[in-house]
Design an enzyme around this catalytic site. Structure first.
Site, short mmCIF file in Angstrom:
data_model
loop_
_atom_site.label_atom_id
_atom_site.label_comp_id
_atom_site.label_asym_id
_atom_site.label_seq_id
_atom_site.Cartn_x
_atom_site.Cartn_y
_atom_site.Cartn_z
N TYR A 75 0.85 -1.20 0.00
CA TYR A 75 0.00 0.00 0.00
C TYR A 75 0.88 1.25 0.00
O TYR A 75 0.49 2.31 -0.50
CB TYR A 75 -0.97 -0.03 1.18
CG TYR A 75 -2.17 0.88 1.01
CD1 TYR A 75 -3.05 0.70 -0.07
CD2 TYR A 75 -2.43 1.91 1.90
CE1 TYR A 75 -4.14 1.52 -0.23
CE2 TYR A 75 -3.53 2.74 1.76
CZ TYR A 75 -4.39 2.54 0.69
OH TYR A 75 -5.47 3.37 0.54
N LYS A 86 -3.20 8.27 3.06
CA LYS A 86 -4.37 8.06 3.95
C LYS A 86 -4.10 8.57 5.35
O LYS A 86 -5.02 9.07 6.02
CB LYS A 86 -4.77 6.58 3.97
CG LYS A 86 -5.37 6.06 2.66
CD LYS A 86 -6.59 6.84 2.18
CE LYS A 86 -7.32 6.12 1.04
NZ LYS A 86 -8.39 6.95 0.44
O1 0WE Z 1 -7.04 2.96 -1.60
C1 0WE Z 1 -7.07 1.93 -2.24
C2 0WE Z 1 -6.61 1.91 -3.69
C3 0WE Z 1 -6.40 3.25 -4.29
C4 0WE Z 1 -5.58 3.24 -5.56
C5 0WE Z 1 -5.60 2.20 -6.49
C6 0WE Z 1 -4.84 2.29 -7.64
C7 0WE Z 1 -4.76 1.18 -8.64
C8 0WE Z 1 -4.40 1.67 -10.01
C9 0WE Z 1 -4.80 4.34 -5.81
N1 0WE Z 1 -4.06 4.45 -6.92
C10 0WE Z 1 -4.07 3.46 -7.84
N2 0WE Z 1 -3.30 3.60 -8.95
C11 0WE Z 1 -3.36 2.76 -10.01
O2 0WE Z 1 -2.62 2.91 -10.98
N3 0WE Z 1 -7.48 0.75 -1.65
C12 0WE Z 1 -7.83 0.76 -0.26
C13 0WE Z 1 -7.52 -0.53 -2.37
C14 0WE Z 1 -6.19 -1.18 -2.19
O3 0WE Z 1 -5.13 -0.78 -2.90
C15 0WE Z 1 -4.04 -1.51 -2.47
C16 0WE Z 1 -4.45 -2.38 -1.46
C17 0WE Z 1 -5.83 -2.19 -1.26
C18 0WE Z 1 -6.72 -2.84 -0.29
C19 0WE Z 1 -2.71 -1.46 -2.88
C20 0WE Z 1 -1.79 -2.31 -2.30
C21 0WE Z 1 -2.19 -3.19 -1.29
C22 0WE Z 1 -3.50 -3.23 -0.87
#
Ligand code: 0WE
Length: 258
Positions: free
Chosen positions: A158, A165
């Protein structure tokens, strides 16, 4: 039941019908709120078309482009709201982005530009939108943003989003302190992992979901509707004493130590 009749709500962050923001918009609509929706504009208008197809059934009274990297677009959104609505009651912030190189590998290798872009889009945008909303929230209001456990504990990969966050959750507290005297409440919802466009682009998300299904007290993941119901509660007068908080909607996952 939760009653949001007579309230005007701006919802950001809908990308498709799996978006948590769409779950929230539907629950606000069901509670009687009047909705405005923003979408991320792109040169081919693909997102505009996609998001419109999704939100068309709830008949939003405003449908506006908003790339939060651009101050002028933020200002245009709130100018349009000021012209169309007598007041703004609810702001829903469901925006986050980090480049791929900030979401895997060694955290200490995170590029400067990746770090600052993620903080800009995912954390600063709440400050900018709240500041622009403030003069329109003349009858009090409620601001809700989406966070994740990775902002308070280390979740593998993450990485840069975790720092974004953490900043976002602190934004909630500083904004709650400033806006409280205006009866504007500011809260976050820390949602457990859900399959969405954003999370599906992340390697290993299915393994994380299976882990939650095995270990969370409720033995399942949460749904967009459950997050939406919590948002509707936070925006309602039932939550009139709650501000500056981050509520966990995660099947209880975050209480476990093993
Ligand atoms: O906040 C998130 C994801 C937000 C996010 C997702 C992406 C994917 C595509 C932000 N930026 C991008 N950029 C991209 O190019 N989550 C809480 C979902 C999430 O994302 C992770 C998680 C989880 C759960 C990333 C790594 C590990 C766990």
């Amino acid at each position: 039941m939760i009653d949001l009749t007579g309230k005007n709500a701006l919802v950001t962050g809908i990308a498709n019908n799996r978006s948590i923001a769409w779950g929230i918009a539907q629950q606000l609509h069901q509670a009687g709120a009047n909705l405005g929706i923003t979408y991320l504009p792109d040169d081919k208008g693909r997102f505009e078309k996609k998001v419109w197809e999704v939100v068309e059934p709830i008949k939003p009274s405003l449908f506006l482009p908003c790339n939060v990297e651009d101050d002028a677009q933020i200002q245009s959104v709130f100018t349009a709201i000021g012209e169309k609505w007598d007041k703004l009651d609810i702001l829903i912030h469901c925006l986050a982005f980090a480049d791929k190189d900030g979401l895997s590998g060694d955290f200490s290798s995170s590029p400067r530009q990746t770090f600052s872009k993620a903080l800009d889009i995912s954390a600063y945008s709440l400050v900018a939108l709240s500041g622009a909303a403030k003069p329109l929230m003349t009858q009090g209001g409620s601001i809700v943003t989406l966070s994740y456990l990775g902002g308070v504990r280390v979740i593998p990969n993450y990485n840069v989003m975790g720092i974004a966050k953490a900043a976002l959750e602190m934004n909630v507290r500083y904004l709650a302190s400033e806006l409280g005297p205006l009866n504007v409440r500011v809260n976050g919802i820390s949602a457990g992992p859900i399959r969405t466009l954003a999370s599906s682009a992340v390697g290993g998300i299915l393994d994380m979901i299976h882990h939650v299904e095995k270990t969370a007290p409720l033995r399942r993941t949460v749904t967009q509707t459950e997050v939406g119901n919590t948002a509707a509660f936070l925006c309602s007068d039932l939550a009139s004493g709650i501000t500056g908080q981050v509520l966990y909607v995660d099947s209880g996952y975050s209480i476990m130590g093993m």
